[in-house]
Design a protein around this motif. Structure first.
Motif, PDB file in Angstrom:
ATOM      1  N   GLU A   2       0.846  -1.188   0.000  1.00 38.92           N
ATOM      2  CA  GLU A   2       0.000   0.000   0.000  1.00 38.92           C
ATOM      3  C   GLU A   2       0.883   1.239   0.000  1.00 38.92           C
ATOM      4  O   GLU A   2       1.893   1.303   0.704  1.00 38.92           O
ATOM      5  N   ASP A  18       2.252   3.647  14.371  1.00 45.13           N
ATOM      6  CA  ASP A  18       1.215   4.419  13.689  1.00 45.13           C
ATOM      7  C   ASP A  18       1.801   5.430  12.705  1.00 45.13           C
ATOM      8  O   ASP A  18       1.076   5.909  11.819  1.00 45.13           O
ATOM      9  N   HIS A  45       1.368   9.524   8.692  1.00 42.27           N
ATOM     10  CA  HIS A  45       0.576   8.467   9.314  1.00 42.27           C
ATOM     11  C   HIS A  45       0.622   7.256   8.405  1.00 42.27           C
ATOM     12  O   HIS A  45       0.662   7.381   7.177  1.00 42.27           O
ATOM     13  N   VAL A  46       0.617   6.068   8.983  1.00 45.27           N
ATOM     14  CA  VAL A  46       0.750   4.856   8.185  1.00 45.27           C
ATOM     15  C   VAL A  46      -0.399   4.696   7.198  1.00 45.27           C
ATOM     16  O   VAL A  46      -0.259   4.029   6.161  1.00 45.27           O
ATOM     17  N   ASP A  47      -1.554   5.320   7.482  1.00 39.84           N
ATOM     18  CA  ASP A  47      -2.698   5.235   6.579  1.00 39.84           C
ATOM     19  C   ASP A  47      -2.629   6.242   5.445  1.00 39.84           C
ATOM     20  O   ASP A  47      -3.526   6.270   4.581  1.00 39.84           O
ATOM     21  N   GLY A  48      -1.588   7.086   5.427  1.00 41.16           N
ATOM     22  CA  GLY A  48      -1.419   8.028   4.331  1.00 41.16           C
ATOM     23  C   GLY A  48      -1.570   9.469   4.774  1.00 41.16           C
ATOM     24  O   GLY A  48      -1.427   9.805   5.946  1.00 41.16           O
ATOM     25  N   VAL A  85       1.983   5.010   0.811  1.00 43.72           N
ATOM     26  CA  VAL A  85       1.812   5.957   1.908  1.00 43.72           C
ATOM     27  C   VAL A  85       1.961   7.390   1.411  1.00 43.72           C
ATOM     28  O   VAL A  85       1.069   8.210   1.563  1.00 43.72           O
TER      29      VAL A  85
END
Length: 330
Positions: free
Chosen positions: A136, A156, A177-180, A138
Motif C-alpha cells: 500500500e 502508527d 501516518h501509516v494510513d497516508g 503511503v
C-alpha cells in the motif's frame, strides 16, 4: 566478527527485447491506446518477457533490518526485497517486478515492512506485509525522492526524508501516518538543511538524524565534515547536535533500549562504524574499515546502507564488502 552465511538469492531479471528493423513497419490501422491505470509502472516491455534464474552470494549497498523477534533479516538487492534467517541460509524473494524497491524496515510488531519504491512512477514510501504481500502506498507525488523510511515505536507513524530528483525541494524529514496523508515536515524555512537517516528513541520522543553542514543537497569538491548527527525533541521542538567529527557523522542507528548508538564516519581514506555508549559517552570503532560512504554525492540511498541492532542489543547487523555481517558489540 562472524559473517552471516552466504545469502543465496534467486532473482528473476527482466530482459526487454529490442525490435529488429524488420519489425518496425507502419500499421495499416491506428492502435487503440492501452489503459495504463492499473499498471504498476508507466513502462511497457517489448514483445514477450523472458526471465532467467541466477544464484548470488554477494550484493552491493544492501540496507538490512532485523525483525523484532530476532529471527529474520530483511534486505534489498538489485531493486527487490528479500528475507533470510538470521543464522544464514537460503534467501526468500518477497518483492519482484520492474519497480526498484529498497531500504526495508520491520514494523515494531514485525507484521509489516516499510520501504521505498518507484512502482507508481515516483520514489515514494510503501508498506506491505512482512512477506511482501498487499503493498500500500503511503506518500503521494509524481516527482518524489523518498529515502530511509523508519517506523515510530507506536507503529502508527513513519518518518522519512522527502525531496525530489530535480533539486528544487531540499530533502528534509517528514512524518506520515501509516494510513497516508500529506505528511508533516519537522523543519521548515529557507535555512533548513538536508536531513537523512532518521531513528526514533525507544519512547518516541527524540528523533536522531544526520544533517548536512551546508544548505545544498551536495557540493563539488565537498569539504569535510559534510554531515553531523543531531537530535530533535518532539515535545520542545529543540534540536541539539550530538555527534560531530572531521570525517562526518551519519546513518545513526540506535539499540532497542536506547543505550547505544552506531553511526558511520570517515577516517583518512576509509569509512568505518563508530559505537557510542549513550550513558557514558565513550566511543570506539566497532568496525573499520567497511565500505566507502556517499558523502560527496546526492546520496539518494542515504550516506550508508541501513543497519540494525539485534533486539537484545548484543550485535549489529550490517552489510559491506558484498556480504551481510553480524558484529558483536563487545
Amino acid at each position: 566478527m562472524s559473517r552471516v552465511s552466504s545469502c543465496v538469492a534467486s532473482a528473476a531479471l527482466l530482459m526487454i527485447l529490442v525490435p529488429s528493423p524488420a519489425a518496425a513497419v507502419l500499421q495499416e490501422e491506428p492502435q487503440e491506446a492501452s489503459d495504463r491505470s492499473s499498471q504498476d509502472l508507466p513502462l511497457e516491455g517489448w514483445a514477450e518477457n523472458r526471465s532467467m534464474t541466477v544464484d548470488l552470494d554477494e550484493g552491493s549497498w544492501m540496507s538490512v533490518d532485523v525483525s523484532p523477534d530476532g529471527e529474520t533479516i530483511v534486505f534489498d538487492l538489485l531493486g527487490d526485497l528479500y528475507t533470510i534467517p538470521i543464522g544464514g541460509g537460503q534467501a526468500t524473494q518477497i518483492t519482484s517486478g520492474m519497480a526498484f524497491d529498497a531500504q526495508p524496515r520491520f514494523s515494531p510488531d514485525g507484521a509489516r515492512i516499510v520501504f521505498t519504491s518507484d512502482r507508481d512512477g515516483s520514489q515514494n514510501i510503501w508498506v506491505a506485509n512482512a512477506d511482501g504481500s498487499d503493498p500500500e502506498q503511503v506518500s503521494k507525488g509524481n516527482d518524489n525522492r523518498a529515502e530511509s523510511p523508519e517506523w515510530a515505536p507506536d507503529g502508527d507513524y513513519i518518518i522519512a526524508t522527502m525531496g525530489d530528483f530535480r533539486g528544487s525541494a531540499r530533502p528534509v524529514l517528514q512524518l506520515f501516518h501509516v494510513d497516508g496523508g500529506s505528511g508533516v515536515k519537522l523543519f521548515r524555512g529557507d535555512g533548513v538543511r538536508k536531513t537523512l537517516g532518521a531513528a526514533f528513541s525507544p519512547d518516541g520522543r527524540y528523533v536522531w538524524f544526520a544533517r548536512r553542514q551546508t544548505t545544498r543537497d551536495w557540493d563539488y569538491n565537498a569539504q569535510m565534515p559534510a554531515y553531523h548527527i543531531a537530535v530533535y525533541d518532539r515535545e520542545t521542538g529543540n534540536t541539539v547536535t550530538r555527534a560531530s567529527r572531521y570525517g562526518g557523522a551519519f546513518r545513526p542507528t540506535l539499540s532497542s533500549d536506547g543505550s547505544r548508538l552506531v553511526f558511520g564516519s570517515r577516517h583518512e581514506d576509509h569509512t568505518g562504524l563508530v559505537i557510542r555508549d549513550l550513558d557514558t559517552g565513550r566511543e570506539e570503532w566497532l568496525a573499520y574499515p567497511v565500505q566507502h560512504d556517499d558523502q560527496e554525492s546526492r546520496s539518494t540511498l542515504d550516506v550508508l546502507p541501513g543497519m540494525s541492532f539485534t533486539p537484545d542489543g548484543s550485535a549489529l547487523v550490517a552489510s559491506w564488502g558484498g556480504k551481510l555481517w553480524r558484529v558483536p558489540v563487545d
